[in-house]
Design a protein around this motif. Structure first.
Motif, mmCIF file in Angstrom:
data_model
loop_
_atom_site.group_PDB
_atom_site.id
_atom_site.type_symbol
_atom_site.label_atom_id
_atom_site.label_comp_id
_atom_site.label_asym_id
_atom_site.label_seq_id
_atom_site.Cartn_x
_atom_site.Cartn_y
_atom_site.Cartn_z
ATOM 1 N N TYR A 102 21.208 52.456 -43.569
ATOM 2 C CA TYR A 102 20.801 53.799 -43.138
ATOM 3 C C TYR A 102 20.411 53.784 -41.657
ATOM 4 O O TYR A 102 20.762 54.681 -40.891
ATOM 5 C CB TYR A 102 19.638 54.234 -44.030
ATOM 6 N N ASN A 128 19.652 64.393 -43.053
ATOM 7 C CA ASN A 128 18.605 64.045 -44.011
ATOM 8 C C ASN A 128 17.280 63.805 -43.298
ATOM 9 O O ASN A 128 16.223 64.275 -43.718
ATOM 10 C CB ASN A 128 19.029 62.809 -44.809
ATOM 11 N N ARG A 129 17.336 63.059 -42.173
ATOM 12 C CA ARG A 129 16.088 62.771 -41.441
ATOM 13 C C ARG A 129 15.493 64.081 -40.884
ATOM 14 O O ARG A 129 14.278 64.272 -40.864
ATOM 15 C CB ARG A 129 16.367 61.785 -40.301
ATOM 16 N N GLY A 157 9.775 55.114 -49.983
ATOM 17 C CA GLY A 157 11.151 54.936 -49.478
ATOM 18 C C GLY A 157 11.187 55.384 -48.030
ATOM 19 O O GLY A 157 12.005 56.180 -47.592
ATOM 20 N N ASP A 194 7.450 51.092 -49.127
ATOM 21 C CA ASP A 194 8.851 50.662 -49.142
ATOM 22 C C ASP A 194 8.882 49.241 -49.703
ATOM 23 O O ASP A 194 7.876 48.541 -49.678
ATOM 24 C CB ASP A 194 9.455 50.691 -47.732
HETATM 25 C C1 LIG Z 1 18.162 55.773 -47.138
HETATM 26 S S1 LIG Z 1 16.588 55.136 -46.714
HETATM 27 C C2 LIG Z 1 15.671 56.650 -46.508
HETATM 28 C C3 LIG Z 1 14.545 56.527 -45.508
HETATM 29 C C4 LIG Z 1 13.727 57.785 -45.300
HETATM 30 N N1 LIG Z 1 13.084 58.235 -46.508
HETATM 31 C C5 LIG Z 1 14.587 58.902 -44.782
HETATM 32 O O1 LIG Z 1 15.023 59.717 -45.601
HETATM 33 O O2 LIG Z 1 14.863 58.954 -43.574
HETATM 34 C C6 LIG Z 1 16.015 54.581 -48.315
HETATM 35 C C7 LIG Z 1 14.730 53.770 -48.250
HETATM 36 O O3 LIG Z 1 14.273 53.550 -49.592
HETATM 37 C C8 LIG Z 1 13.866 52.194 -49.703
HETATM 38 N N2 LIG Z 1 14.018 51.788 -51.098
HETATM 39 C C9 LIG Z 1 15.172 51.643 -51.797
HETATM 40 N N3 LIG Z 1 14.903 51.255 -53.049
HETATM 41 C C10 LIG Z 1 13.545 51.149 -53.141
HETATM 42 C C11 LIG Z 1 12.658 50.778 -54.187
HETATM 43 N N4 LIG Z 1 13.117 50.432 -55.399
HETATM 44 N N5 LIG Z 1 11.316 50.808 -53.949
HETATM 45 C C12 LIG Z 1 10.846 51.138 -52.719
HETATM 46 N N6 LIG Z 1 11.648 51.491 -51.680
HETATM 47 C C13 LIG Z 1 12.978 51.490 -51.892
HETATM 48 C C14 LIG Z 1 14.795 51.430 -48.775
HETATM 49 O O4 LIG Z 1 14.233 50.175 -48.399
HETATM 50 C C15 LIG Z 1 14.922 52.389 -47.620
HETATM 51 O O5 LIG Z 1 13.927 52.157 -46.664
#
Ligand SMILES: C[S@@+](CC[C@H](N)C(=O)[O-])C[C@H]1O[C@@H](n2cnc3c(N)ncnc32)[C@H](O)[C@@H]1O
Length: 283
Positions: free
Chosen positions: A34, A68-69, A91, A118
């Motif tokens: 991402y 999305n951001r 996340g 995260d």
């Molecule tokens: C696509 S990024 C989205 C980042 C932010 N929320 C945004 O929308 O800009 C997804 C994030 O979710 C985290 N993530 C994925 N699976 C996860 C889990 N099972 N528990 C905690 N974090 C998780 C990833 O490490 C990543 O940082």
């Protein structure tokens, strides 16, 4: 500048590839893929390879990541204007300078308090950037997995930063599509939201194949081939994530770009976005 302090391209490349020992740079991770889509530098060759394979199937993935951001920031500012001062952002993703949840919340109200969660060590390595709170507010970071809501809610960093007796906003932005149905995302949501008081908000964004099923299938396959579970969901399936006792607020489940856009924004074709956003409130 004194040339003795200038770095060679080789030195720059070494610095860019540095990772703390706990970060596994041999396997791609969703946070770093991402980050690559957003134009960031916190990614490694395996992440870039997985990202490029995704882009080959879904050329619009960069546009979708940016939209999305932008949705995240608009939703947080909207909630700030509604009087919300506490945010739980699960996340979190790798920080983006000036474009994180606390930046948006504290622009509206400097006393806003944010807890980030995260499970990627690379996010943890950057957590200092997330902890740069305005002195009137507070931020905290928890290294935890969304599959364990009870551990998140009981963590001292959360209970010392947020008051669970007062309404807060729970953000699950671009994370739930990493939870296939067998992970029971609705159970996880229920366990996360049961403890929250009436008047709390839930913000979700979620990838969908509704607008471009063929390329989305290719994108999902690229993630799965990289060892990252993924399940996109339809508009009705995303709406069904709203827990019992919560109401979906206007404008409902919409492409993230179309959700309360800034005035004067030209709305893109949802095909270029492929991601839904929504806001719900606990009755
Ligand atoms: C696509 S990024 C989205 C980042 C932010 N929320 C945004 O929308 O800009 C997804 C994030 O979710 C985290 N993530 C994925 N699976 C996860 C889990 N099972 N528990 C905690 N974090 C998780 C990833 O490490 C990543 O940082």
């Amino acid at each position: 500048m004194d040339s003795a302090f200038e770095r060679s391209p080789e030195q720059e490349a070494l610095i860019a590839e540095w990772a703390p020992p706990e970060v596994d740079t041999g396997r791609p991770h969703s946070a770093r893929i991402y980050n690559y889509f957003l134009g960031g530098k916190s990614n490694f060759p395996v992440d870039r390879e997985a990202a490029e394979k995704t882009l080959a199937a879904v050329p619009q993935a960069r546009t979708a990541a940016r939209a999305n951001r932008a949705f995240l920031l608009r939703a947080v500012e909207h909630l700030g204007r509604l009087g919300i001062r506490q945010f739980l952002d699960i996340g979190t993703g790798i920080p983006v300078e000036g474009r994180n949840t606390h930046d948006a919340a504290q622009r509206i109200a400097p006393d806003s308090r944010v807890v980030y969660v995260d499970n990627d060590p690379i996010v943890l390595a950057h957590a200092r950037a997330l902890l740069s709170s305005h002195p009137d507010g507070a931020t905290a970071y928890i290294d935890a997995d969304v599959h364990d809501p009870d551990a998140i809610l009981a963590d001292a960093a959360l209970t010392e930063t947020l008051d669970l007796e007062r309404p807060l906003a729970l953000l699950l932005i671009a994370i739930l599509h990493f939870l296939p149905d067998e992970d029971k995302p609705t159970d996880i949501l229920r366990r996360l939201t049961d403890r929250l008081p009436s008047g709390s908000y839930l913000v979700i964004s979620h990838l969908t194949g509704d607008f471009d099923p063929v390329s989305t299938t290719g994108g999902v396959a690229a993630y799965r081939n990289a060892g990252i579970p993924m399940q996109v969901r339809s508009r009705a399936e995303v709406a069904a994530l709203v827990p019992d006792g919560w109401e979906l607020l206007d404008p409902g489940v919409d492409p993230v770009s179309h959700w309360r856009p800034d005035p004067g924004t030209e709305l893109p074709d949802p095909v270029t976005i492929g991601c839904y956003g929504m806001l719900a409130r606990k009755r």
